[in-house]
Write a protein that holds these residues in place. Structure first.
Motif, mmCIF file in Angstrom:
data_model
loop_
_atom_site.group_PDB
_atom_site.id
_atom_site.type_symbol
_atom_site.label_atom_id
_atom_site.label_comp_id
_atom_site.label_asym_id
_atom_site.label_seq_id
_atom_site.Cartn_x
_atom_site.Cartn_y
_atom_site.Cartn_z
ATOM 1 N N TRP A 62 -6.811 -28.806 -83.449
ATOM 2 C CA TRP A 62 -5.883 -29.034 -82.419
ATOM 3 C C TRP A 62 -4.599 -30.389 -83.011
ATOM 4 C CZ3 TRP A 62 -3.249 -25.232 -80.503
ATOM 5 C CH2 TRP A 62 -3.897 -24.004 -79.642
ATOM 6 N N LYS A 63 -5.604 -31.161 -83.295
ATOM 7 C CA LYS A 63 -4.858 -32.213 -83.987
ATOM 8 C C LYS A 63 -3.954 -31.511 -85.869
ATOM 9 C CE LYS A 63 -5.954 -37.173 -86.427
ATOM 10 N NZ LYS A 63 -6.560 -37.617 -86.835
ATOM 11 N N THR A 64 -4.460 -30.805 -86.091
ATOM 12 C CA THR A 64 -3.995 -30.455 -86.730
ATOM 13 C C THR A 64 -2.670 -29.293 -86.512
ATOM 14 O OG1 THR A 64 -5.779 -29.968 -88.210
ATOM 15 C CG2 THR A 64 -4.110 -28.871 -89.513
ATOM 16 N N ARG A 65 -3.621 -28.711 -85.416
ATOM 17 C CA ARG A 65 -1.434 -27.695 -85.015
ATOM 18 C C ARG A 65 -0.367 -28.308 -84.032
ATOM 19 N NH1 ARG A 65 -5.118 -22.187 -83.024
ATOM 20 N NH2 ARG A 65 -2.893 -21.531 -82.048
ATOM 21 N N PHE A 66 -1.375 -29.669 -83.642
ATOM 22 C CA PHE A 66 -0.317 -29.908 -83.110
ATOM 23 C C PHE A 66 0.562 -31.109 -83.940
ATOM 24 C CE2 PHE A 66 -2.796 -29.831 -78.832
ATOM 25 C CZ PHE A 66 -2.101 -28.262 -78.297
ATOM 26 N N GLY A 67 0.255 -31.552 -84.709
ATOM 27 C CA GLY A 67 0.557 -32.411 -86.265
ATOM 28 C C GLY A 67 0.655 -33.677 -85.905
ATOM 29 N N GLU A 68 0.681 -34.606 -86.265
ATOM 30 C CA GLU A 68 0.403 -35.929 -86.285
ATOM 31 C C GLU A 68 0.849 -36.529 -85.414
ATOM 32 O OE1 GLU A 68 -2.031 -38.113 -87.982
ATOM 33 O OE2 GLU A 68 -2.768 -36.742 -89.240
ATOM 34 N N GLU A 69 2.001 -35.900 -85.110
ATOM 35 C CA GLU A 69 3.008 -37.638 -84.485
ATOM 36 C C GLU A 69 2.588 -37.231 -82.963
ATOM 37 O OE1 GLU A 69 7.645 -36.731 -85.129
ATOM 38 O OE2 GLU A 69 7.922 -37.686 -83.171
ATOM 39 N N ALA A 70 2.707 -36.012 -82.393
ATOM 40 C CA ALA A 70 2.468 -35.615 -81.777
ATOM 41 C C ALA A 70 0.859 -36.251 -80.815
ATOM 42 C CB ALA A 70 2.346 -33.668 -81.194
ATOM 43 N N TRP A 71 -0.397 -35.755 -81.718
ATOM 44 C CA TRP A 71 -1.401 -36.243 -82.148
ATOM 45 C C TRP A 71 -1.381 -37.374 -81.413
ATOM 46 C CZ3 TRP A 71 -5.030 -32.856 -80.096
ATOM 47 C CH2 TRP A 71 -6.323 -33.659 -80.169
ATOM 48 N N GLY A 72 -0.459 -38.253 -82.172
ATOM 49 C CA GLY A 72 -0.465 -39.913 -81.832
ATOM 50 C C GLY A 72 0.142 -40.521 -80.633
ATOM 51 N N GLN A 73 0.455 -39.843 -80.491
ATOM 52 C CA GLN A 73 1.722 -39.828 -78.769
ATOM 53 C C GLN A 73 1.055 -39.685 -77.896
ATOM 54 O OE1 GLN A 73 4.308 -40.639 -78.217
ATOM 55 N NE2 GLN A 73 6.110 -40.680 -79.040
ATOM 56 N N LEU A 74 0.072 -38.920 -77.993
ATOM 57 C CA LEU A 74 -1.541 -38.456 -76.979
ATOM 58 C C LEU A 74 -2.244 -39.495 -77.280
ATOM 59 C CD1 LEU A 74 -2.234 -36.297 -75.044
ATOM 60 C CD2 LEU A 74 -3.497 -35.493 -76.757
ATOM 61 N N GLU A 75 -2.471 -39.930 -78.980
ATOM 62 C CA GLU A 75 -3.530 -40.620 -78.439
ATOM 63 C C GLU A 75 -3.490 -42.158 -77.703
ATOM 64 O OE1 GLU A 75 -5.586 -40.705 -82.349
ATOM 65 O OE2 GLU A 75 -7.092 -39.101 -81.202
ATOM 66 N N ALA A 76 -2.460 -42.680 -77.984
ATOM 67 C CA ALA A 76 -1.748 -43.705 -77.511
ATOM 68 C C ALA A 76 -1.245 -43.970 -76.125
ATOM 69 C CB ALA A 76 0.171 -43.955 -78.312
ATOM 70 N N ALA A 77 -1.702 -42.786 -75.410
ATOM 71 C CA ALA A 77 -1.177 -42.745 -73.800
ATOM 72 C C ALA A 77 -3.263 -42.666 -73.713
ATOM 73 C CB ALA A 77 -1.214 -41.648 -73.558
ATOM 74 N N VAL A 78 -3.977 -42.275 -74.036
ATOM 75 C CA VAL A 78 -5.618 -42.262 -74.210
ATOM 76 C C VAL A 78 -6.204 -42.452 -74.864
ATOM 77 C CG1 VAL A 78 -4.660 -40.243 -72.921
ATOM 78 C CG2 VAL A 78 -5.271 -39.281 -74.918
ATOM 79 N N GLY A 79 -5.662 -43.403 -76.065
ATOM 80 C CA GLY A 79 -7.108 -43.452 -76.656
ATOM 81 C C GLY A 79 -7.669 -42.654 -77.421
ATOM 82 N N ARG A 80 -8.583 -43.014 -78.758
ATOM 83 C CA ARG A 80 -9.004 -41.851 -79.539
ATOM 84 C C ARG A 80 -9.988 -41.129 -79.174
ATOM 85 N NH1 ARG A 80 -7.749 -42.367 -85.328
ATOM 86 N NH2 ARG A 80 -9.277 -41.646 -85.580
ATOM 87 N N LEU A 81 -9.132 -39.726 -79.378
ATOM 88 C CA LEU A 81 -9.795 -38.272 -79.588
ATOM 89 C C LEU A 81 -10.554 -37.448 -79.920
ATOM 90 C CD1 LEU A 81 -6.722 -37.059 -77.114
ATOM 91 C CD2 LEU A 81 -8.805 -37.473 -76.459
ATOM 92 N N ALA A 82 -10.084 -37.758 -81.551
ATOM 93 C CA ALA A 82 -10.677 -37.125 -82.703
ATOM 94 C C ALA A 82 -10.565 -37.537 -83.814
ATOM 95 C CB ALA A 82 -10.533 -35.358 -82.801
#
Ligand code: X2X
Length: 333
Positions: free
Chosen positions: A313-333
């Motif tokens: 899902w990191k690949t499917r959502f893309g770096e930018e969106a995944w980065g925004q998510l991780e900025a909020a919740v910490g590292r996921l994968a």
């Protein structure tokens, strides 16, 4: 000339303004469809918002609500809001993702630890990213997302206490690629059904389990057809309040302002309502016969990691969106 005529007409009418609702027919007569019973805070606050909008636009904008899947299920309403058959719809992030894939990013398994993280992300960079993506399919998403809640799993049979309990479980999930992928990753056997079909699918044992936030389980009376609830908090889910893009752009700016303020403020109140319900809903469901148990989130997370869910899902959502998510919740994968 028109201004003069209006002003003159307003004089004798002044005394009548309080009596009948609105003298003129609305200029914008719009429909709003959603998938929840009228007892859910989403409906109650939306009803207040449309009354406020009618009042504050002096009847120029009239929105009629069609609750509880009256206009069809989520898939139908999503195509209606695109075509303009209805002007407003509140799809869950999971569901609008069939059209705007990145919209389900908030539902990545076990991403959010609590509501502080949720609202910071959804009112901040992550929410802005998703709203942009929604605008590209010619829909307008209001700024404030409404709360559905942290999703929990219910079953008609044995309780789920750890990830091993997921093996082969026939569980209903929303019509959403992310939900299917996640429950397969957990080892279950998920089936996508619209919410309009969930109660009867559980009743007739087409599926044995479902997953939803507790307020939904309460208002849709799913406790009547389920026995156990595992407090898994596996997904945080919210509703985007969306409008047909063409209709929205056709609304004069001063009316857009009134409508936006009313809907966003109602959304904030709806979040508070769910927070209030979250404090009492478990006891209520228990008193109606639903048994509760906790779960060990780490065993679920491990399955998702091992199955490659986060990487995919990191690949499917893309770096930018995944980065925004991780900025909020910490590292996921
Ligand atoms: O269909 C569901 O499970 C619900 C009500 O939570 C959504 O709208 C995604």
């Amino acid at each position: 000339r028109r201004t003069v005529l209006r002003a003159a007409a307003a004089l004798p009418a002044a005394g009548l303004l309080a009596a009948p609702r609105f003298a003129r027919a609305a200029e914008f007569e719009w429909k709003y469809g959603h998938n929840l019973p009228v007892t859910h805070p989403l409906h109650i606050r939306a009803q207040e918002a449309v009354e406020r909008i009618a009042r504050e636009t002096n009847g120029r904008v009239e929105i009629k609500i069609f609750p509880n899947n009256q206009l069809g299920g989520d898939t139908d309403m999503l195509s209606q809001v695109r075509s303009g058959g209805i002007t407003f719809f509140t799809p869950s992030a999971l569901v609008i993702a069939t059209l705007v894939p990145v919209a389900s990013i908030n539902a990545v398994g076990f991403a959010f630890a609590d509501y502080a993280q949720v609202w910071k992300a959804m009112d901040g960079g992550l929410g802005a990213h998703v709203r942009q993506a929604i605008s590209r399919v010619n829909l307008f998403a209001f700024e404030k997302m409404w709360d559905n809640g942290f999703r929990q799993m219910t079953t008609s049979g044995r309780a789920i206490t750890e990830a091993a309990g997921m093996d082969g479980l026939k569980i209903r999930v929303p019509v959403s690629p992310l939900s299917i992928s996640m429950f397969r990753g957990l080892g279950a056997s998920p089936a996508s059904l619209q919410f309009s079909e969930v109660y009867s699918a559980l009743q007739t044992k087409v599926v044995d389990a479902q997953e939803n936030p507790l307020p939904i389980i309460q208002v849709a009376k799913l406790y009547e057809v389920q026995k156990s609830c595992a407090l898994s908090n596996h997904i945080w889910d919210g509703y985007w309040f969306i409008a047909n893009g063409r209709a929205w752009r056709g609304l004069p700016a001063e009316l857009q302002r009134v409508v936006s303020i009313a809907i966003n403020e109602a959304g904030l109140k709806q979040r508070d309502d769910i927070a209030g319900l979250n404090a009492t809903v478990q006891a209520d469901l228990q008193s109606k016969g639903l048994a509760f148990n906790g779960t060990n989130p780490e065993s679920f997370r491990a399955r998702l990691r091992d199955s490659g869910f986060y990487g995919e899902w990191k690949t499917r959502f893309g770096e930018e969106a995944w980065g925004q998510l991780e900025a909020a919740v910490g590292r996921l994968a």
